[in-house]
Write an enzyme that holds these catalytic residues in place. Sequence first.
Site, mmCIF file in Angstrom:
data_model
loop_
_atom_site.group_PDB
_atom_site.id
_atom_site.type_symbol
_atom_site.label_atom_id
_atom_site.label_comp_id
_atom_site.label_asym_id
_atom_site.label_seq_id
_atom_site.Cartn_x
_atom_site.Cartn_y
_atom_site.Cartn_z
ATOM 1 N N TYR A 9 0.845 -1.196 0.000
ATOM 2 C CA TYR A 9 0.000 0.000 0.000
ATOM 3 C C TYR A 9 0.877 1.242 0.000
ATOM 4 O O TYR A 9 1.934 1.259 0.628
ATOM 5 C CB TYR A 9 -0.868 0.043 1.255
ATOM 6 C CG TYR A 9 -2.027 -0.921 1.251
ATOM 7 C CD1 TYR A 9 -3.270 -0.548 0.759
ATOM 8 C CD2 TYR A 9 -1.894 -2.200 1.779
ATOM 9 C CE1 TYR A 9 -4.347 -1.420 0.773
ATOM 10 C CE2 TYR A 9 -2.964 -3.088 1.792
ATOM 11 C CZ TYR A 9 -4.185 -2.692 1.292
ATOM 12 O OH TYR A 9 -5.243 -3.550 1.307
ATOM 13 N N TYR A 38 -0.451 -9.943 0.206
ATOM 14 C CA TYR A 38 0.577 -9.402 1.106
ATOM 15 C C TYR A 38 0.542 -10.133 2.447
ATOM 16 O O TYR A 38 -0.492 -10.639 2.867
ATOM 17 C CB TYR A 38 0.420 -7.894 1.276
ATOM 18 C CG TYR A 38 -0.893 -7.406 1.838
ATOM 19 C CD1 TYR A 38 -1.151 -7.430 3.213
ATOM 20 C CD2 TYR A 38 -1.871 -6.873 1.005
ATOM 21 C CE1 TYR A 38 -2.352 -6.948 3.727
ATOM 22 C CE2 TYR A 38 -3.077 -6.397 1.503
ATOM 23 C CZ TYR A 38 -3.309 -6.434 2.870
ATOM 24 O OH TYR A 38 -4.494 -5.972 3.361
ATOM 25 N N ARG A 94 -2.737 -12.235 3.188
ATOM 26 C CA ARG A 94 -4.084 -11.860 2.737
ATOM 27 C C ARG A 94 -4.247 -12.231 1.263
ATOM 28 O O ARG A 94 -3.350 -11.970 0.459
ATOM 29 C CB ARG A 94 -4.319 -10.344 2.853
ATOM 30 C CG ARG A 94 -4.423 -9.708 4.225
ATOM 31 C CD ARG A 94 -5.563 -10.147 5.122
ATOM 32 N NE ARG A 94 -6.831 -10.538 4.509
ATOM 33 C CZ ARG A 94 -7.801 -9.717 4.120
ATOM 34 N NH1 ARG A 94 -7.665 -8.414 4.234
ATOM 35 N NH2 ARG A 94 -8.926 -10.187 3.612
ATOM 36 N N HIS A 132 -7.128 -8.438 -2.732
ATOM 37 C CA HIS A 132 -8.449 -7.843 -2.470
ATOM 38 C C HIS A 132 -8.421 -6.350 -2.751
ATOM 39 O O HIS A 132 -7.369 -5.713 -2.734
ATOM 40 C CB HIS A 132 -8.885 -8.092 -1.025
ATOM 41 C CG HIS A 132 -7.946 -7.496 -0.017
ATOM 42 N ND1 HIS A 132 -6.819 -8.150 0.418
ATOM 43 C CD2 HIS A 132 -7.945 -6.293 0.608
ATOM 44 C CE1 HIS A 132 -6.167 -7.388 1.282
ATOM 45 N NE2 HIS A 132 -6.811 -6.245 1.410
ATOM 46 N N HIS A 178 -10.431 -2.931 -1.257
ATOM 47 C CA HIS A 178 -11.336 -2.408 -0.218
ATOM 48 C C HIS A 178 -12.391 -1.514 -0.869
ATOM 49 O O HIS A 178 -12.051 -0.677 -1.719
ATOM 50 C CB HIS A 178 -10.557 -1.584 0.805
ATOM 51 C CG HIS A 178 -9.585 -2.397 1.615
ATOM 52 N ND1 HIS A 178 -9.916 -2.949 2.827
ATOM 53 C CD2 HIS A 178 -8.298 -2.753 1.387
ATOM 54 C CE1 HIS A 178 -8.868 -3.602 3.317
ATOM 55 N NE2 HIS A 178 -7.868 -3.507 2.465
HETATM 56 FE FE LIG Z 1 -6.041 -4.700 2.608
#
Ligand SMILES: [Fe+3]
Lengths: 177, 236
Positions: B102, B141, B151, B154, B156
């Site tokens: 991110y 990640y 994870r 995805h 959000h």
């Molecule tokens: Fe996330």
Amino acid sequence: MTRLETPSQTVGPFFALALPWAAGAEVVPPGTPGAVRIRGRVLDGAGEPVADALVETWQAGPDGRFDQAGFGGFAQCATGADGGWEILTLKPGPLPAPGGGVEAPHLDVSVLARGLLVRLVTRIYFPDEAGANAADPVLSALDDPAARATLVAVAEGGDLRFDIHLQGDDETVFFEL
Amino acid sequence: MLEDHRRSRGVHPPALFAAYASTRLRAPLRPAVPLPPGLTETTGPRPAAERVLAAAADLTRDGAGEPLGERIVVAGRVVDEDERPVAGTVVEIWQANAAGRYSHPDDRHRAPLDPNFRGVGRCLTGADGGYRFVTIRPGAYPWRNHANAWRPAHIHFSLLGRAFAERLVTQMYFPGDPLLDHDPIAASIPDPAARRRLVATWSPELTEPEWALGYRWDIVLRGGVSTPLHAAEGPG
Ligand SMILES: [Fe+3]
């Protein structure tokens, strides 16, 4: 019903990339007559600050109407390192209750954070509305006075304080919509 | 309608799901109190002007060059349980880059940032509830929930909906992701059929030749809880 609802997932730790917006915590600009600052902290079950929460509020205007010119009624504030958040708004008017009667002035609150799979919903009531609060159908449905007290802000130096305890002895009352 | 207000039980995760460690100290332990929807719950904010102005449905146009990764189209409709379109509502998304990182200062994953990818998008739904983003397929990640936890890929999503009661924050997953069955966040949804509703479908119609794969994902907000603002405003 022809379609089934999409399930909720946590907002995660990185929502600040997209939410909230600058000045999103001010329903009215500073200096607005009658503006009230509501501030508080979000705390976890160990009493530690929740530094990555998003607090959102939605409310009627002082006249009991929603989303009128110049008063959107919606605020978002991300918590800081101390779990603190604050918004600037006007006190809403009373509202007709769905089952009859009158709802005391209140703000609806959503709390979103890492570790919250579904947003939490609570309400902020006002400490100077003892009579209206006593007649409010949502507050009066709560038998435990300590539980009711978690929903009423505390006057503090001209501001209002509303701490949100996610878990523990002082756990805030959360609602299921 | 009041009898309906808890009809969606079972769709959403419980507050406490011990396999997702962050819920342990954050989940309320007392039962939530039923709140019959009143005016505050059945009304909601209209899209703020600045959100509409900042609409940015193409996440690949943030930098001087093109972001690295697999370009994709993610599109679908926002509807309610009665399949009525939710028109003119803001859909906000954020995501990791193709490497699983991110563009957020707190993300410490040892994967490269992409100077051409911020990973933030926003658009307004059309009259049919339709939305469409152009982006990069996010990478998986690692996270510290348990040993060697990853994870699934995805995106959000955040929607205000038409009413406070409709507010939805969730995550969209990709079909065929082997991590999905090992993810405590997805697994927190008790009903496997409800869990599958978070998985997009590869769509030949949305796929653009020589350019981008397309994924379809519809978002269904709860119905029966929105009062048109003019009705909530009383006389005048
Ligand atoms: Fe996330």
